[in-house]
Enzyme design. Structure first.
Site, PDB file in Angstrom:
ATOM      1  CD  GLN B 114      -3.148  -9.207  -0.346  1.00 17.58           C
ATOM      2  OE1 GLN B 114      -3.001  -8.799  -1.494  1.00 17.58           O
ATOM      3  NE2 GLN B 114      -4.349  -9.389   0.196  1.00 17.58           N
ATOM      4  CE  LYS B 163       1.297  -4.108  -9.058  1.00 20.60           C
ATOM      5  NZ  LYS B 163       0.442  -3.481  -8.067  1.00 20.60           N
TER       6      LYS B 163
END
Lengths: 165, 553
Positions: B114, B163
């Site tokens: 992703q 992230k």
């Protein structure tokens, strides 16, 4: 006089040296369908500020104005201007590797001298020539070189500066 | 205080007055959503069925409410699903901040699960975008993002955060949002020149667009128009600039604009183009647009000036402030000869709706306008129904007609209607759509049902892709390639399955009965209206044509 005046325009762009700035400018140019001949990016004397020089083949003032207006809107761009055709100094650097035999060697040395080019590498079978100057001078030099067997040619693209203050 | 990157995102959203975001979680966005969980008492996350719906919802929220919309998505497909929504916002200059999570910084560039280069993908459709991989930069970047989205000509900004940066804890000091740059004032001498042109003109015309709406300059346009007796036409994005029944209102100009607006553009001796782009749907033949006029173009974005149409006077400045100054400078005037001409053109009514009791788009819209009240917000999808709505809805106020103008995004409507309803809980929101567009986004019915949003969807169902079908009829000899999908969709049943009330109507009486019931509902309603596939959008000037090529019957 040099060919920049006639068929090309030089746009100089001062930008913040942030990620993707060059990509943003080339993406914009591609998206808006402008024709660019060369694009260069280089450090300046100001820390964190980069100079990007575009040579465009559109010389219609309306198109140029559009290019400047769109580039101006990009966040990292500090300053954009179309350089002065007559008051500007433009330089480009060319490296050229050519096959040499006994006969070609002396004529190549002669041409290099006329153009004030430097021979920076010489071997039994090849020669590398370095030439700096206005793009038109490089074009003229390339024209003469077309008679020889070229191995590799690279040009840096144009960079420029307006004369005076 | 020591906060995680994700918490800093929330703090900055709060600092910028954000209480509603639209979004969808995912692996890379886990920490952003974990922070949203913590801040759920102050920030409402509206979860849609699809990220595209969330992006349109944030857009509709911004267009109808005036605040910057915020959409959050995860990396990879979450981010790419925003692309159409961001492009839609870009083309119509909607202030939007899209926040995407990306994979951890040590995985960037390795084609991790992703991972997508969303800053590269969105480069040409954002005012600017950022990739952040250091938590200590998040506060600055979000502040910049809001500043950029909402200043000058507004538009979307994307912030992509790795992230690890959402997890890392750094010191955070709350600050006030950045000041927006002061609006660029019109030069006094330029304002005088424009006023002089207005005062000399015999046949002046305003051509107003989305820029007028975005800069809240509607009142000043109305005042100048009244003072100097200037008729007003508008682009689709400018709907609402004039009250519907104002005698100076000529309606929409362009491909499907009114006879009066297009004739006026062709005949005027002064065109005051404000907050417009002269796109190919208005200046269909750019060299022949307003051929007898001096053209003055006023816009916040210099790159719009002389882009599509070469003008006589191009002024880059803040529209609100310029109109205020112009109002001062123009003299009271009346143009009876010009007005008489306009009245003749206005009397030419051109439409393709059959007379009678059947269900046709014009009487449907008239009925909806009558029943929805003057303050309803209309949200459309794209195609024939959009044009009928642009032509026949009684536009009275700015920010009450929400439609994808520049990009023409089928599937924009339902998400945008959800956003509009959340930005305007006290107002009636009507979603007008076609069966083609609705098949692209009806999944958001689950969102409207879940949040109990009383949005009424009126489905103009002619069982064809009407606009393309119309072109195939007109210009392709009736060769209906891929425009008659012959779908078996039962919309009322589909509605019920999603938790939405579903009705069907085939006469105007049936429709009225359904609509009256719908107005009483506390949740979403769909009304499937069967209309004839042969009804065209008229008038029409074919692409590249002029008013002389106008098809009126």
């Amino acid at each position: 006089m040099d060919t920049i005046q006639n068929s090309r325009k030089v746009i100089s762009i001062l930008v913040d040296n942030k990620p993707n700035t060059l990509a943003r400018i080339s993406s914009l140019v591609g998206r808006r369908n402008y024709n660019i001949e060369t694009i260069t990016a280089s450090e300046t004397h100001m820390p964190g500020v980069t100079l990007i020089t575009l040579v465009v083949t559109d010389t219609d003032p309306d198109v140029l104005d559009q290019i400047v207006a769109h580039i101006e809107k990009l966040e990292p761009v500090r300053e954009v201007h179309v350089m002065d055709s007559t008051g500007g100094l433009y330089r480009e650097l060319l490296l050229l590797k050519v096959i040499v035999d006994k006969d070609a060697r002396s004529s190549l040395v002669e041409i290099a001298e006329v153009y004030r080019a430097k021979i920076i590498d010489l071997s039994r079978s090849s020669m590398i020539i370095e030439l700096t100057g206005e793009p038109s001078k490089l074009d003229g030099f390339m024209d003469l070189m077309s008679e020889y067997e070229l191995v590799e040619v690279c040009r840096t693209g144009v960079t420029g500066m307006n004369r005076g203050m | 205080m020591l906060l995680s990157g994700a918490q800093i995102v929330m703090e900055e959203l709060l600092a910028h007055g954000v209480d509603t975001v639209f979004g969808y979680p995912g692996g890379a966005a886990l920490d952003l959503y974990d922070a949203l969980y913590e801040y759920s008492d102050r920030i409402n996350n509206v979860m849609t069925a699809h990220e595209q719906g969330a992006s349109h919802a944030a857009d509709g929220y911004a267009r109808s409410g005036g605040k910057t919309g915020v959409v959050i998505a995860t990396s990879g497909p979450g981010a790419t699903n925003l692309v159409t929504g961001i492009a839609t916002a870009w083309m119509d200059s909607t202030p939007l901040v899209a926040i995407t999570a990306n994979v951890a910084s040590h995985l960037i560039g390795r084609d991790a699960f992703q991972e997508i280069y969303i800053t590269g993908i969105t480069m040409p459709i954002t005012k600017h975008n950022f990739q952040v991989s250091d938590a200590s930069e998040i506060s600055d970047v979000i502040r910049d993002a809001f500043r950029i989205a909402h200043s000058g000509r507004k538009g979307p900004v994307l912030v992509d955060i790795t992230k690890d940066a959402t997890i890392a804890k750094v010191e955070y000091e709350p600050r006030k949002p950045m000041d927006l740059p002061a609006p660029l004032c019109i030069d006094a001498s330029e304002a005088e020149k424009v006023a002089a042109l207005i005062n000399e003109a015999q046949r002046p015309l305003f051509y107003c667009g989305g820029g007028v709406i975005a800069s809240d300059a509607t009142d000043w346009i109305r005042r100048i128009a009244a003072k100097a007796d200037i008729p007003v036409c508008h682009s689709m994005m400018g709907a609402g600039v004039m009250p519907h029944d104002d005698p100076l209102n000529l309606g929409m100009v362009g491909m499907h604009g009114t006879v009066a607006a297009n004739r006026a553009a062709d005949e005027c001796d002064l065109l005051l183009a404000v907050g417009v782009r002269f796109p190919d749907r208005v200046a269909l033949s750019p060299k022949k647009f307003a051929p007898k006029a001096k053209i003055v173009h006023i816009d916040a974005d210099r790159s719009e000036l002389n882009k599509n149409v070469k003008v006589d006077m191009a002024i880059r400045c803040d529209i609100l402030q310029a109109m205020e100054m112009l109002h001062e400078g123009v003299a009271e005037a009346s143009h009876p000869v010009w007005m008489a001409k306009l009245a003749d053109w206005k009397a030419v009514c051109s439409r393709d709706c059959p007379e009678g009791d059947g269900l046709d788009p014009c009487s449907l819209i008239a009925k909806i306008s009558e029943l929805s009240g003057p303050d309803a917000i209309y949200v459309t999808d794209v195609g024939q129904h959009q044009m009928w709505a642009a032509q026949h809805v009684h536009h009275n106020e700015p920010k009450h007609f929400i439609t994808s103008g520049g990009l023409g995004t089928m599937g924009f409507g339902y998400g945008a209607a959800i956003g509009a309803k959340l930005a305007n809980p006290g107002k009636r929101v009507v979603h007008l759509t076609g069966d083609g567009s609705f098949h692209m986004n009806f999944n958001e019915g689950c969102t409207a049902a879940k949040y109990k949003l009383p949005i009424i969807t009126v489905l103009f169902n002619n069982r064809v892709l009407g606009m393309v079908y119309q072109w195939q009829t007109q210009f392709y000899g009736g060769r209906y390639s891929a425009t008659e999908p012959e779908r078996l969709t039962d919309f009322p049943k589909l509605a019920e399955a999603l938790g939405v009330k579903g009705y069907a109507a085939s006469t105007l009486e049936e429709f009225e009965a359904c609509y009256r019931k719908a107005l009483e509902e506390e949740g979403p309603v769909w009304i499937d209206c069967a209309i004839d596939r042969h009804i065209r959008v008229l008038p029409m000037i074919p692409g590249g044509g002029t008013v002389e090529d106008m098809i009126t019957e």
